[in-house]
Write an enzyme that holds these catalytic residues in place. Structure first.
Site: not given
Ligand code: NAD
Length: 255
Positions: A90, A112, A115, A144-145, A148, A154
């Site tokens: 997001t 999305a 999801m 959220h936690h 975030k 998003g």
């Molecule tokens: P997180 O911080 O735990 O993990 C992020 C991951 O991305 C890590 O593995 C990090 O190393 C990697 N990363 C960061 N910058 C990077 C880059 N430039 N290139 C490659 N890898 C990179 O975060 P999370 O809680 O897993 O959430 C990740 C994303 O997913 C956030 O944007 C969050 O809002 C989104 N999210 C979406 C949904 C959904 O249902 N669509 C659900 C939960 C989280």
């Protein structure tokens, strides 16, 4: 058996997806891409890499949960090496969104903000209520936690978009993301989206419809990240059989 690649394998969602893939008959984790150390356990046959070429060469479909910069790098690489992409990241902004639009001419891409089936249904309910309750003020809160990184979520923006479209309004014209000081009275068409952060809350969204004398609040609470992970895996298995184009979670769920 579909080979899934996880982009962002060291993150909270990456870990959850790896866990949910264990024991599935239709798909397996082929390759885990991470720019930093993966601290959770992965099966011995999973390739671990920090090279996009290895990720792309060993996946039928890639699931991305990273951050804006990561997603943009992934899509730009995919433009010359097309591959079905499920994107859950997001905070991509207008430029990230436009990049998905362009790139989806060359491959199927499903993005999305959430999801989960529950939020997909909530989004429909919000559209219905926004139209039926035209005089009611809409205020959205999301929690959220504390880790975030983007705000508002998003999902909150998706819900706000559902509400504004149902009322024939442009969200950019009516959205408020904070109030402080002498703000004056609330404008009739405003849609407020307020973000709270703390603890380990997986995700809580409330869309309230407020009028004089009554109000309705529609709430969705995610109690486990597995909800999002299972949704993303379902989307990935579905996406490999789709033609090039841009999809949302509703397309995959069939409504
Ligand atoms: P997180 O911080 O735990 O993990 C992020 C991951 O991305 C890590 O593995 C990090 O190393 C990697 N990363 C960061 N910058 C990077 C880059 N430039 N290139 C490659 N890898 C990179 O975060 P999370 O809680 O897993 O959430 C990740 C994303 O997913 C956030 O944007 C969050 O809002 C989104 N999210 C979406 C949904 C959904 O249902 N669509 C659900 C939960 C989280």
């Amino acid at each position: 058996m579909i080979n899934i690649g996880i982009y962002g394998a060291s993150g909270r969602m990456g870990q959850e997806i790896a866990q949910c893939l264990k024991g599935l008959n239709s798909a397996r984790l082929g390759v885990a891409y991470a720019v930093d150390e993966i601290k959770h356990h992965l099966d011995k046959d999973v390739l671990i890499t920090d090279e996009l070429k290895t990720l792309f060469d060993n996946s039928d479909v890639i699931i991305d949960f990273t951050a804006k910069e990561g997603t943009i790098n992934l899509i730009n690489y995919a433009r010359t090496n097309p591959k079905p992409l499920v994107i859950g990241t997001t905070g991509l902004g207008d430029d990230g969104n436009a990049l998905i639009d362009t790139a989806s001419n060359a491959m199927p891409i499903l993005w999305a903000s959430n999801m989960s089936l529950g939020v997909a249904v909530l989004s429909h309910l919000v559209a219905t209520a926004s139209k039926a309750l035209r005089e009611f003020d809409i205020e959205i809160t999301e929690m959220h936690h504390k880790h975030k990184k983007d705000a508002p979520s998003g999902t909150a923006l998706t819900l706000a978009t559902s509400a504004s479209l149902a009322r024939g309004l442009n969200l950019n014209d009516v959205m408020i993301t904070g109030r402080e000081g002498l703000t004056g009275e609330r404008k009739k068409d405003s849609i407020a989206v307020m973000a709270l952060r703390g603890g380990d809350i997986v995700g809580r969204h409330t869309v309230g419809f407020y009028n004089d004398g009554e109000f309705i609040e529609l709430n969705h609470t995610a109690t486990s990240r597995a909800t999002f992970a299972k949704g993303a895996i379902k989307a990935a298995i579905w996406l490999v059989a789709q033609p090039n184009g841009r999809y949302g979670i509703n397309d995959c769920l069939g409504f």
